[in-house]
Scaffold this active site. Structure first.
Site, PDB file in Angstrom:
ATOM      1  N   CYS A 120     -28.895  12.921  -0.420  1.00 23.66           N
ATOM      2  CA  CYS A 120     -28.360  14.278  -0.253  1.00 23.66           C
ATOM      3  C   CYS A 120     -28.944  14.989   0.977  1.00 23.66           C
ATOM      4  O   CYS A 120     -28.428  16.044   1.367  1.00 23.66           O
ATOM      5  CB  CYS A 120     -28.590  15.103  -1.502  1.00 23.66           C
ATOM      6  SG  CYS A 120     -27.911  14.340  -2.981  1.00 23.66           S
ATOM      7  N   HIS A 253     -28.247  22.356   0.443  1.00 19.12           N
ATOM      8  CA  HIS A 253     -27.502  21.308  -0.267  1.00 19.12           C
ATOM      9  C   HIS A 253     -27.004  21.877  -1.593  1.00 19.12           C
ATOM     10  O   HIS A 253     -27.746  22.536  -2.317  1.00 19.12           O
ATOM     11  CB  HIS A 253     -28.416  20.102  -0.501  1.00 19.12           C
ATOM     12  CG  HIS A 253     -27.846  19.120  -1.466  1.00 19.12           C
ATOM     13  ND1 HIS A 253     -26.562  18.630  -1.349  1.00 19.12           N
ATOM     14  CD2 HIS A 253     -28.363  18.550  -2.590  1.00 19.12           C
ATOM     15  CE1 HIS A 253     -26.326  17.810  -2.353  1.00 19.12           C
ATOM     16  NE2 HIS A 253     -27.395  17.742  -3.115  1.00 19.12           N
ATOM     17  N   ASN A 283     -21.640  18.605  -6.736  1.00 18.40           N
ATOM     18  CA  ASN A 283     -22.601  18.030  -5.791  1.00 18.40           C
ATOM     19  C   ASN A 283     -21.949  16.848  -5.078  1.00 18.40           C
ATOM     20  O   ASN A 283     -21.671  15.819  -5.712  1.00 18.40           O
ATOM     21  CB  ASN A 283     -23.841  17.581  -6.583  1.00 18.40           C
ATOM     22  CG  ASN A 283     -24.927  16.994  -5.701  1.00 18.40           C
ATOM     23  OD1 ASN A 283     -24.692  16.646  -4.557  1.00 18.40           O
ATOM     24  ND2 ASN A 283     -26.121  16.868  -6.252  1.00 18.40           N
TER      25      ASN A 283
HETATM   26  O1  UT7 Z   1     -28.374  16.057  -5.249  1.00 12.84           O
HETATM   27  C1  UT7 Z   1     -29.708  15.719  -5.433  1.00 12.84           C
HETATM   28  C2  UT7 Z   1     -30.408  16.761  -6.067  1.00 12.84           C
HETATM   29  N1  UT7 Z   1     -30.083  16.845  -7.497  1.00 12.84           N
HETATM   30  C3  UT7 Z   1     -30.413  17.949  -8.111  1.00 12.84           C
HETATM   31  O2  UT7 Z   1     -30.867  18.854  -7.473  1.00 12.84           O
HETATM   32  C4  UT7 Z   1     -30.284  18.036  -9.627  1.00 12.84           C
HETATM   33  C5  UT7 Z   1     -31.479  18.790 -10.136  1.00 12.84           C
HETATM   34  N2  UT7 Z   1     -31.486  18.990 -11.546  1.00 12.84           N
HETATM   35  C6  UT7 Z   1     -30.626  19.822 -12.178  1.00 12.84           C
HETATM   36  O3  UT7 Z   1     -29.763  20.395 -11.580  1.00 12.84           O
HETATM   37  C7  UT7 Z   1     -30.826  20.050 -13.652  1.00 12.84           C
HETATM   38  O4  UT7 Z   1     -32.058  19.490 -14.059  1.00 12.84           O
HETATM   39  C8  UT7 Z   1     -29.683  19.473 -14.527  1.00 12.84           C
HETATM   40  C9  UT7 Z   1     -28.433  20.307 -14.313  1.00 12.84           C
HETATM   41  C10 UT7 Z   1     -29.423  18.035 -14.161  1.00 12.84           C
HETATM   42  C11 UT7 Z   1     -30.056  19.548 -16.005  1.00 12.84           C
HETATM   43  O5  UT7 Z   1     -30.365  20.882 -16.372  1.00 12.84           O
HETATM   44  P1  UT7 Z   1     -31.679  21.185 -17.228  1.00 12.84           P
HETATM   45  O6  UT7 Z   1     -31.671  22.632 -17.508  1.00 12.84           O
HETATM   46  O7  UT7 Z   1     -32.844  20.607 -16.476  1.00 12.84           O
HETATM   47  O8  UT7 Z   1     -31.390  20.408 -18.554  1.00 12.84           O
HETATM   48  P2  UT7 Z   1     -32.221  19.236 -19.234  1.00 12.84           P
HETATM   49  O9  UT7 Z   1     -32.124  17.982 -18.440  1.00 12.84           O
HETATM   50  O10 UT7 Z   1     -33.590  19.747 -19.571  1.00 12.84           O
HETATM   51  O11 UT7 Z   1     -31.439  19.052 -20.569  1.00 12.84           O
HETATM   52  C12 UT7 Z   1     -31.398  20.098 -21.551  1.00 12.84           C
HETATM   53  C13 UT7 Z   1     -30.524  19.648 -22.704  1.00 12.84           C
HETATM   54  C14 UT7 Z   1     -30.917  18.282 -23.240  1.00 12.84           C
HETATM   55  O12 UT7 Z   1     -30.770  18.325 -24.645  1.00 12.84           O
HETATM   56  P3  UT7 Z   1     -32.049  18.502 -25.608  1.00 12.84           P
HETATM   57  O13 UT7 Z   1     -32.942  17.349 -25.269  1.00 12.84           O
HETATM   58  O14 UT7 Z   1     -32.632  19.832 -25.232  1.00 12.84           O
HETATM   59  O15 UT7 Z   1     -31.460  18.452 -26.966  1.00 12.84           O
HETATM   60  C15 UT7 Z   1     -29.862  17.377 -22.673  1.00 12.84           C
HETATM   61  O16 UT7 Z   1     -29.638  16.242 -23.473  1.00 12.84           O
HETATM   62  O17 UT7 Z   1     -29.170  19.536 -22.283  1.00 12.84           O
HETATM   63  C16 UT7 Z   1     -28.656  18.278 -22.676  1.00 12.84           C
HETATM   64  N3  UT7 Z   1     -27.613  17.874 -21.729  1.00 12.84           N
HETATM   65  C17 UT7 Z   1     -26.330  18.249 -21.882  1.00 12.84           C
HETATM   66  N4  UT7 Z   1     -25.715  18.978 -22.824  1.00 12.84           N
HETATM   67  C18 UT7 Z   1     -24.405  19.178 -22.691  1.00 12.84           C
HETATM   68  C19 UT7 Z   1     -27.738  17.169 -20.602  1.00 12.84           C
HETATM   69  N5  UT7 Z   1     -26.537  17.042 -20.000  1.00 12.84           N
HETATM   70  C20 UT7 Z   1     -25.656  17.707 -20.784  1.00 12.84           C
HETATM   71  C21 UT7 Z   1     -24.265  17.971 -20.682  1.00 12.84           C
HETATM   72  N6  UT7 Z   1     -23.692  18.705 -21.654  1.00 12.84           N
HETATM   73  N7  UT7 Z   1     -23.519  17.509 -19.645  1.00 12.84           N
END
Ligand code: UT7
Length: 326
Positions: A120, A253, A283
């Site tokens: 990215c 980005h 993204n």
């Molecule tokens: O391009 C390169 C750079 N990439 C990035 O910058 C991505 C950086 N990271 C992010 O943007 C975020 O970390 C995400 C959007 C990927 C995830 O958001 P988060 O607030 O960090 O969520 P998380 O990974 O802590 O997940 C929270 C909950 C989990 O459930 P539990 O364990 O709390 O029960 C996940 O299983 O959300 C769940 N989850 C979803 N729920 C519904 C993960 N993906 C989904 C989904 N729909 N699509």
């Protein structure tokens, strides 16, 4: 003649026509037993839709079209180019480079053409390399493209990643100039974090080895992204001798609107100065910055004389920024 500076003389971009909204994606995933929601995607990422390429549409095809549009904006033709750099993590082939395929498609033989792989951050890396080559006398007019078909490396059973990405391409024509142009660029990597975001597969002895899909530790990427986007912005402005107030537009980005908000807050830049396309494009990895740049040039927000700070961050772990006067 060697030029002291390079400057952007044209921008262009292309998005595949097929738009998939969150509602459509949620319904499709739900029919296969994968639980997600429009509310989760919007609250956690700001993404509302993404453009996805049809089967057979390649990064080189998107890159060539974005390149044609950038050349038209610059009122130049393909044969005016002596350098093509394509930033992509979804190349058409292992080799030849996507840049060579773009060169063939545009009909611009003879100049240098190669790919840059910094995920990215790829566009910022490619842009800084092209600027250096122009200032070093190795090139005079460069096409710099970020192009991706990330949908091809997504695991559509992994709700934690498949809702986040889209396809597209953006390009700039960079030309030698006596006035800047590119004021400063800073590039970094820390390979110790290579495992938090990767597609750790390859072809070997006629078989796919490793894992052919993107995997990500989202929280680890999120935390690193916010801290490095802050520090590299300050470092790049320092190198140019400019203050944060001098930034007219910031183009980070486009991974997650929460990362954009946090970066702007840490830098003290109002969101009204941040170009945001992640809601519409999701993204698009190396394509996200030039897509957002072209959008803001064409809709008249970015005007001659303004300072634009582009910032990339992504797999590798890589990050970098480039400060440009239009
Ligand atoms: O391009 C390169 C750079 N990439 C990035 O910058 C991505 C950086 N990271 C992010 O943007 C975020 O970390 C995400 C959007 C990927 C995830 O958001 P988060 O607030 O960090 O969520 P998380 O990974 O802590 O997940 C929270 C909950 C989990 O459930 P539990 O364990 O709390 O029960 C996940 O299983 O959300 C769940 N989850 C979803 N729920 C519904 C993960 N993906 C989904 C989904 N729909 N699509």
């Amino acid at each position: 003649m060697t030029h002291r500076y390079s400057r952007i003389v044209g921008t262009g971009s292309v998005l595949p026509p097929r738009i998939v909204t969150n509602e459509q994606l949620v319904a499709e995933l739900g029919s296969r037993g994968i639980d997600t929601s429009d509310q989760w995607i919007v609250e956690r990422t700001g993404i509302r839709q993404r453009h996805l390429a049809d089967e057979g549409v390649t990064s080189s095809r998107l890159a060539a079209e974005a390149g044609r549009r950038a050349l038209a904006a610059a009122q130049l033709g393909p044969t005016d180019l002596d350098l093509i750099i394509v930033a992509t993590s979804t190349p058409d082939f292992v080799f030849p480079s996507t840049a060579c395929l773009v060169q063939k498609e545009l009909g611009a033989p003879g100049g240098a053409a190669f790919d840059v792989q910094a995920v990215c951050t790829g566009f910022v890396y490619a842009f800084a390399v092209a600027d250096s080559m122009i200032r070093g006398g190795l090139a005079h007019r460069a096409l710099v493209v970020g192009a991706e078909v990330f949908s091809r490396i997504l695991d559509w059973n992994d709700r934690g990643t498949c809702v986040l990405f889209g396809d597209g391409a953006g390009a700039v024509v960079l030309a030698g100039a006596d006035q800047p142009g590119v004021l400063a660029a800073k590039l970094h990597a820390d390979g110790r974090h290579e495992s938090i975001l990767r597609t750790a597969g390859n072809v070997c002895h006629g078989e796919i080895t490793g894992h052919p899909y993107l995997t990500m530790d989202g929280q680890a990427v999120f935390k690193l992204a916010v801290s490095v986007l802050d520090s590299v912005a300050r470092e790049t402005l320092d190198a140019a001798g400019l203050s944060i107030e001098a930034v007219d537009w910031m183009i980070p980005h486009q991974a997650n609107v929460r990362i954009l908000n946090a970066t702007a807050r840490r830098l003290g830049i109002p969101m009204s100065k941040v170009i945001v396309t992640v809601d519409e494009h999701a993204n698009t990895s190396a394509a996200s910055i030039p897509l957002a740049l072209d959008r803001a040039v064409r809709d008249g927000r970015i005007r001659a004389g303004q300072h634009v700070l582009m910032e990339g961050v992504g797999g590798g772990f890589t990050w970098g920024a480039a400060l440009v006067r239009f």
